[in-house]
Design a protein around this motif. Structure first.
Motif, PDB file in Angstrom:
ATOM      1  N   ALA A 180       0.805  -1.219   0.000  1.00  0.00           N
ATOM      2  CA  ALA A 180       0.000   0.000   0.000  1.00  0.00           C
ATOM      3  C   ALA A 180       0.839   1.271   0.000  1.00  0.00           C
ATOM      4  O   ALA A 180       0.318   2.361  -0.244  1.00  0.00           O
ATOM      5  CB  ALA A 180      -0.929  -0.003   1.218  1.00  0.00           C
ATOM      6  N   HIS A 181       2.141   1.151   0.259  1.00  0.00           N
ATOM      7  CA  HIS A 181       3.000   2.338   0.236  1.00  0.00           C
ATOM      8  C   HIS A 181       3.029   2.904  -1.190  1.00  0.00           C
ATOM      9  O   HIS A 181       3.214   2.158  -2.157  1.00  0.00           O
ATOM     10  CB  HIS A 181       4.409   1.971   0.693  1.00  0.00           C
ATOM     11  N   PRO A 182       2.853   4.199  -1.348  1.00  0.00           N
ATOM     12  CA  PRO A 182       2.799   4.769  -2.713  1.00  0.00           C
ATOM     13  C   PRO A 182       4.044   4.519  -3.540  1.00  0.00           C
ATOM     14  O   PRO A 182       3.974   4.466  -4.769  1.00  0.00           O
ATOM     15  CB  PRO A 182       2.577   6.261  -2.464  1.00  0.00           C
ATOM     16  N   ALA A 183       5.195   4.341  -2.895  1.00  0.00           N
ATOM     17  CA  ALA A 183       6.421   4.105  -3.660  1.00  0.00           C
ATOM     18  C   ALA A 183       6.375   2.771  -4.392  1.00  0.00           C
ATOM     19  O   ALA A 183       6.972   2.630  -5.470  1.00  0.00           O
ATOM     20  CB  ALA A 183       7.636   4.148  -2.742  1.00  0.00           C
ATOM     21  N   VAL A 184       5.674   1.792  -3.827  1.00  0.00           N
ATOM     22  CA  VAL A 184       5.660   0.459  -4.441  1.00  0.00           C
ATOM     23  C   VAL A 184       4.930   0.495  -5.780  1.00  0.00           C
ATOM     24  O   VAL A 184       5.437  -0.016  -6.789  1.00  0.00           O
ATOM     25  CB  VAL A 184       5.018  -0.571  -3.486  1.00  0.00           C
ATOM     26  N   ASN A 185       3.740   1.079  -5.805  1.00  0.00           N
ATOM     27  CA  ASN A 185       3.003   1.156  -7.081  1.00  0.00           C
ATOM     28  C   ASN A 185       3.797   1.923  -8.124  1.00  0.00           C
ATOM     29  O   ASN A 185       3.824   1.546  -9.306  1.00  0.00           O
ATOM     30  CB  ASN A 185       1.641   1.809  -6.866  1.00  0.00           C
ATOM     31  N   ALA A 186       4.439   3.013  -7.699  1.00  0.00           N
ATOM     32  CA  ALA A 186       5.231   3.807  -8.645  1.00  0.00           C
ATOM     33  C   ALA A 186       6.421   3.002  -9.166  1.00  0.00           C
ATOM     34  O   ALA A 186       6.749   3.050 -10.358  1.00  0.00           O
ATOM     35  CB  ALA A 186       5.708   5.085  -7.974  1.00  0.00           C
ATOM     36  N   SER A 187       7.066   2.242  -8.281  1.00  0.00           N
ATOM     37  CA  SER A 187       8.221   1.440  -8.698  1.00  0.00           C
ATOM     38  C   SER A 187       7.813   0.318  -9.637  1.00  0.00           C
ATOM     39  O   SER A 187       8.502   0.044 -10.629  1.00  0.00           O
ATOM     40  CB  SER A 187       8.924   0.862  -7.465  1.00  0.00           C
ATOM     41  N   VAL A 188       6.703  -0.336  -9.332  1.00  0.00           N
ATOM     42  CA  VAL A 188       6.215  -1.396 -10.221  1.00  0.00           C
ATOM     43  C   VAL A 188       5.902  -0.820 -11.598  1.00  0.00           C
ATOM     44  O   VAL A 188       6.244  -1.413 -12.635  1.00  0.00           O
ATOM     45  CB  VAL A 188       4.981  -2.085  -9.616  1.00  0.00           C
ATOM     46  N   ALA A 189       5.270   0.343 -11.632  1.00  0.00           N
ATOM     47  CA  ALA A 189       4.949   0.980 -12.916  1.00  0.00           C
ATOM     48  C   ALA A 189       6.222   1.336 -13.685  1.00  0.00           C
ATOM     49  O   ALA A 189       6.289   1.168 -14.912  1.00  0.00           O
ATOM     50  CB  ALA A 189       4.097   2.228 -12.677  1.00  0.00           C
ATOM     51  N   THR A 190       7.234   1.810 -12.969  1.00  0.00           N
ATOM     52  CA  THR A 190       8.511   2.146 -13.618  1.00  0.00           C
ATOM     53  C   THR A 190       9.143   0.913 -14.249  1.00  0.00           C
ATOM     54  O   THR A 190       9.599   0.939 -15.399  1.00  0.00           O
ATOM     55  CB  THR A 190       9.479   2.768 -12.599  1.00  0.00           C
ATOM     56  N   LEU A 191       9.172  -0.178 -13.491  1.00  0.00           N
ATOM     57  CA  LEU A 191       9.790  -1.402 -14.001  1.00  0.00           C
ATOM     58  C   LEU A 191       8.993  -1.971 -15.175  1.00  0.00           C
ATOM     59  O   LEU A 191       9.583  -2.414 -16.173  1.00  0.00           O
ATOM     60  CB  LEU A 191       9.907  -2.439 -12.881  1.00  0.00           C
ATOM     61  N   ARG A 192       7.686  -1.967 -15.072  1.00  0.00           N
ATOM     62  CA  ARG A 192       6.879  -2.447 -16.196  1.00  0.00           C
ATOM     63  C   ARG A 192       7.091  -1.583 -17.430  1.00  0.00           C
ATOM     64  O   ARG A 192       7.171  -2.094 -18.552  1.00  0.00           O
ATOM     65  CB  ARG A 192       5.408  -2.488 -15.793  1.00  0.00           C
ATOM     66  N   GLY A 193       7.227  -0.293 -17.211  1.00  0.00           N
ATOM     67  CA  GLY A 193       7.492   0.601 -18.342  1.00  0.00           C
ATOM     68  C   GLY A 193       8.835   0.353 -18.988  1.00  0.00           C
ATOM     69  O   GLY A 193       9.037   0.657 -20.170  1.00  0.00           O
ATOM     70  N   ALA A 194       9.763  -0.217 -18.221  1.00  0.00           N
ATOM     71  CA  ALA A 194      11.099  -0.543 -18.746  1.00  0.00           C
ATOM     72  C   ALA A 194      11.147  -1.943 -19.350  1.00  0.00           C
ATOM     73  O   ALA A 194      12.209  -2.381 -19.788  1.00  0.00           O
ATOM     74  CB  ALA A 194      12.138  -0.424 -17.636  1.00  0.00           C
ATOM     75  N   GLY A 195      10.005  -2.642 -19.356  1.00  0.00           N
ATOM     76  CA  GLY A 195       9.948  -3.954 -19.994  1.00  0.00           C
ATOM     77  C   GLY A 195      10.006  -5.143 -19.058  1.00  0.00           C
ATOM     78  O   GLY A 195       9.991  -6.292 -19.520  1.00  0.00           O
ATOM     79  N   VAL A 196      10.053  -4.894 -17.744  1.00  0.00           N
ATOM     80  CA  VAL A 196      10.088  -6.007 -16.785  1.00  0.00           C
ATOM     81  C   VAL A 196       8.675  -6.562 -16.616  1.00  0.00           C
ATOM     82  O   VAL A 196       7.709  -5.814 -16.439  1.00  0.00           O
ATOM     83  CB  VAL A 196      10.629  -5.540 -15.421  1.00  0.00           C
ATOM     84  N   ASN A 197       8.559  -7.873 -16.664  1.00  0.00           N
ATOM     85  CA  ASN A 197       7.267  -8.540 -16.468  1.00  0.00           C
ATOM     86  C   ASN A 197       7.084  -8.768 -14.970  1.00  0.00           C
ATOM     87  O   ASN A 197       7.547  -9.767 -14.422  1.00  0.00           O
ATOM     88  CB  ASN A 197       7.221  -9.854 -17.235  1.00  0.00           C
TER      89      ASN A 197
END
Length: 235
Positions: A180-197
């Motif tokens: 639920a920490h806002p940094a986690v959702n942002a980090s997941v979105a960053t990694l997905r945007g970089a091509g990480v599944n």
């Protein structure tokens, strides 16, 4: 020159391990390669794996079950190398109840389990990866990774792998409060945007309530199913 006496019995593999050429594989001949044989006693013994997978494990309860994804990936034709975070290494070496046996993992893969950067003069004992599986991935790692931090070998390899355009699968493990920490959702979105599944959510890892982790329910099969398809074996 290779002589008849140098060739191992026909019913065993007989190929040397890359990190210890004095040791030879004694598995039955014809087994699916579980370690990269860089040299052989005779040309007839040269076996090439179809792909090298780095399994990068963080400090979470499923780290005690790394043999499960290793064996699963090997059955799919991958040659697996294990890299763990310093915290996993500490669990394995300082907590006898951790369930993590680094020597057994090295025996299973044929490679030493790495956890720290090598010295500049030391050789690299692992082959380059064709794909990476980051599992279990903690919220600490997901946030550092997304920020490009490379202060451990595990982070250094996975941050570089994005730039090298390697296929990367990440299977998280953290609780609902951490997620639920806002940094986690942002980090997941960053990694997905970089091509990480990132396998977070339905069909992957669903965060559990705090203090209710069940390592046996960890979806290793979802991670294995997400691995890229290897080329067919050649005769």
């Amino acid at each position: 020159m290779t002589t008849q006496d140098d060739v191992p019995p026909l019913d065993i593999c007989g190929l040397p391990y890359p990190h210890d050429p004095a040791r030879y594989c004694t598995r039955r001949s014809g087994h699916r390669p579980r370690h990269l044989h860089q040299t052989a006693r005779s040309e007839q013994w040269v076996v090439k794996p179809r792909g090298v997978l780095y399994l990068v494990a963080c400090a979470a309860p499923p780290a005690a079950d790394l043999a499960t994804p290793i064996r699963g990936a090997q059955e799919l034709g991958w040659d697996v190398c294990v890299i763990v975070t310093p915290s996993v290494h500490r669990w394995a070496t300082e907590d006898p109840d951790s369930g993590i046996d680094l020597d057994a993992l090295a025996e299973l893969t044929g490679y030493p389990v790495r956890h720290t950067y090598k010295l500049p003069s030391e050789p690299d004992l692992l082959p380059s990866p064709d794909a990476l599986l980051v599992a279990p991935m903690t919220n600490n790692t997901v946030n550092k990774w997304a920020a490009g931090v490379s202060d451990t070998l595990a982070l250094g390899l996975i941050t570089e792998a994005i730039g090298l355009d390697r296929p990367i699968i990440a299977l998280p493990h953290f609780n609902r409060a951490q997620a639920a920490h806002p940094a986690v959702n942002a980090s997941v979105a960053t990694l997905r945007g970089a091509g990480v599944n990132v396998l977070l959510g339905e069909g992957g890892f669903v965060p559990h309530e705090p203090r209710t982790s069940d390592r046996h329910a960890y979806p290793w099969l979802a991670a294995l199913a997400a691995l890229p398809t290897l080329p067919a074996e050649r005769d």
